[in-house]
Scaffold this motif. Structure first.
Motif, short mmCIF file in Angstrom:
data_model
loop_
_atom_site.label_atom_id
_atom_site.label_comp_id
_atom_site.label_asym_id
_atom_site.label_seq_id
_atom_site.Cartn_x
_atom_site.Cartn_y
_atom_site.Cartn_z
N GLY A 99 0.81 -1.21 0.00
CA GLY A 99 0.00 0.00 0.00
C GLY A 99 0.85 1.26 0.00
N TYR A 100 1.91 1.25 0.77
CA TYR A 100 2.83 2.39 0.81
C TYR A 100 3.46 2.61 -0.56
CZ TYR A 100 6.81 5.24 2.45
OH TYR A 100 7.73 6.24 2.63
N ALA A 101 3.89 1.52 -1.20
CA ALA A 101 4.51 1.62 -2.52
C ALA A 101 3.52 2.13 -3.56
CB ALA A 101 5.07 0.27 -2.94
N ILE A 102 2.26 1.71 -3.45
CA ILE A 102 1.23 2.19 -4.38
C ILE A 102 1.00 3.69 -4.19
CG2 ILE A 102 -1.23 2.08 -4.96
CD1 ILE A 102 -1.08 -0.94 -4.22
N ALA A 103 0.90 4.11 -2.93
CA ALA A 103 0.71 5.54 -2.66
C ALA A 103 1.85 6.36 -3.24
CB ALA A 103 0.61 5.76 -1.15
N LYS A 104 3.05 5.88 -3.09
CA LYS A 104 4.23 6.58 -3.60
C LYS A 104 4.20 6.65 -5.13
CE LYS A 104 9.29 6.39 -3.19
NZ LYS A 104 10.41 5.63 -2.57
N ALA A 105 3.78 5.56 -5.77
CA ALA A 105 3.73 5.52 -7.24
C ALA A 105 2.65 6.46 -7.78
CB ALA A 105 3.47 4.08 -7.71
N SER A 154 7.47 -2.43 -5.26
CA SER A 154 7.43 -1.46 -6.36
C SER A 154 6.94 -2.10 -7.64
CB SER A 154 8.83 -0.86 -6.58
OG SER A 154 9.23 -0.09 -5.46
N GLU A 155 7.27 -3.36 -7.87
CA GLU A 155 6.81 -4.04 -9.08
C GLU A 155 5.28 -4.19 -9.07
OE1 GLU A 155 10.57 -6.81 -10.41
OE2 GLU A 155 9.44 -7.42 -8.63
N VAL A 156 4.72 -4.46 -7.90
CA VAL A 156 3.26 -4.52 -7.78
C VAL A 156 2.67 -3.12 -7.97
CG1 VAL A 156 1.32 -5.08 -6.28
CG2 VAL A 156 3.38 -6.52 -6.26
N ALA A 157 3.28 -2.13 -7.34
CA ALA A 157 2.77 -0.76 -7.42
C ALA A 157 2.77 -0.24 -8.85
CB ALA A 157 3.60 0.16 -6.52
N PHE A 161 -8.92 -3.53 -6.59
CA PHE A 161 -8.86 -4.45 -5.46
C PHE A 161 -7.53 -5.18 -5.50
CE2 PHE A 161 -13.32 -3.71 -6.04
CZ PHE A 161 -13.91 -3.85 -4.79
N ILE A 162 -6.78 -5.13 -4.40
CA ILE A 162 -5.53 -5.87 -4.33
C ILE A 162 -5.85 -7.27 -3.81
CG2 ILE A 162 -3.17 -5.97 -3.46
CD1 ILE A 162 -3.83 -3.59 -5.34
N SER A 163 -5.99 -8.18 -4.76
CA SER A 163 -6.28 -9.57 -4.44
C SER A 163 -4.95 -10.33 -4.30
CB SER A 163 -7.18 -10.18 -5.53
OG SER A 163 -7.48 -11.53 -5.26
N SER A 164 -4.85 -11.51 -4.85
CA SER A 164 -3.63 -12.30 -4.73
C SER A 164 -3.72 -13.52 -5.62
CB SER A 164 -3.44 -12.76 -3.28
OG SER A 164 -2.42 -13.74 -3.17
N GLU A 165 -2.58 -14.03 -6.03
CA GLU A 165 -2.60 -15.32 -6.73
C GLU A 165 -3.17 -16.41 -5.84
OE1 GLU A 165 -0.59 -18.11 -6.00
OE2 GLU A 165 0.68 -17.20 -4.47
#
Length: 265
Positions: free
Chosen positions: A20-26, A232-235, A138-142
């Protein structure tokens, strides 16, 4: 490619750390004003201070509230009446054998991982529809596709998020609002790093990268990258689908799983 988010306001739940932090930053790097959410005012304040020290563009505002509960979601709404981008990232995980998971844990995981996104989507998406533009993620998952035997209750919630995301996308079709899910695979978030550090106390290994590769090899052997992803790759994926450039992508489940899921579609 139009990825400019200048003038847009985003809310990222569970954004005081990790993915979540990385997404906010991106998102801030693309020009958005980003509302940082966490359970306490102190954690939100500390995260904003850190983000401001790491970024030169974008702006951050505080949106504290425990979104696992209706009262917390209402607290967020009171301080932040409208957003253009909603990233439902707040979530919990905990390895536990199926026969040891009590009812309370099933309910706690569902409230935190699923209902938090349902409530906030219900609060903010109608305004996006009225304005003719919006992004819900929505941040789901594999793990929503490959249910992990070590935490079935977590996998169940991630599958539920996929259903909610697709259903909401159908609900707002043709409005200019897109709704998508992102499915990270094993990712070196703060929580995972803490989990692996505890495991390292038993093995004697101290290199997080090596531990991550060993974990993937043993528990996610279908991974094509053979390592943990970075936050960061997810973000990066989330930032793209929140941008104007992703206007034709809606109702999708987008994987950042390193190829763990062995299917083409």
């Amino acid at each position: 490619m139009d990825i400019d988010l200048t003038g847009r306001r985003a809310l990222v739940t569970g954004s005081t750390g990790g993915i979540g932090y990385a997404i906010a930053k991106a998102l801030a790097a693309l020009g958005a004003t980003v509302a940082i959410n966490g359970r306490t005012q102190e954690r939100v304040r500390d995260a904003i201070t850190k983000l401001k020290g790491e970024t030169s563009t974008g702006a951050f505002i505080a949106a504290p509230g425990d979104v696992a509960h209706a009262a917390g979601a209402e607290r967020v709404r009171t301080g932040l009446p409208d957003v253009d981008i909603l990233v439902n990232n707040a979530g919990i995980f905990e390895p536990k054998p199926f026969f040891e998971i009590p009812d309370e844990d099933w309910q706690r995981f569902f409230e935190t991982n699923v209902m938090s996104g349902v409530r906030l989507s219900r609060i903010y998406t109608p305004g996006m529809v009225e304005r003719g533009w919006g992004r819900v993620v929505f941040i789901s998952s594999e793990s929503g596709l490959n249910i992990p035997v070590e935490m079935v209750h977590y996998g169940m919630t991630k599958t539920a998020q996929l259903a909610v995301s697709r259903g909401l996308a159908e609900t707002v079709s043709g409005t200019g609002v897109t709704v998508n899910s992102v499915l990270p695979g094993p990712t070196l978030s703060e929580g995972v790093a803490e989990f692996m550090t505890k495991m390292a106390a038993q093995s004697g290994e101290t290199d997080l990268d090596a531990m991550g590769r060993a974990f993937v090899a043993e528990h996610r052997p279908t991974s094509l990258i053979g390592r943990l992803a970075t936050v960061s790759e997810v973000a990066n994926m989330v930032a793209y689908i929140c941008s104007p450039a992703a206007s034709a992508t809606s109702g999708a489940a987008l994987r950042v799983d390193g190829g763990v899921v062995r299917s083409i579609a």
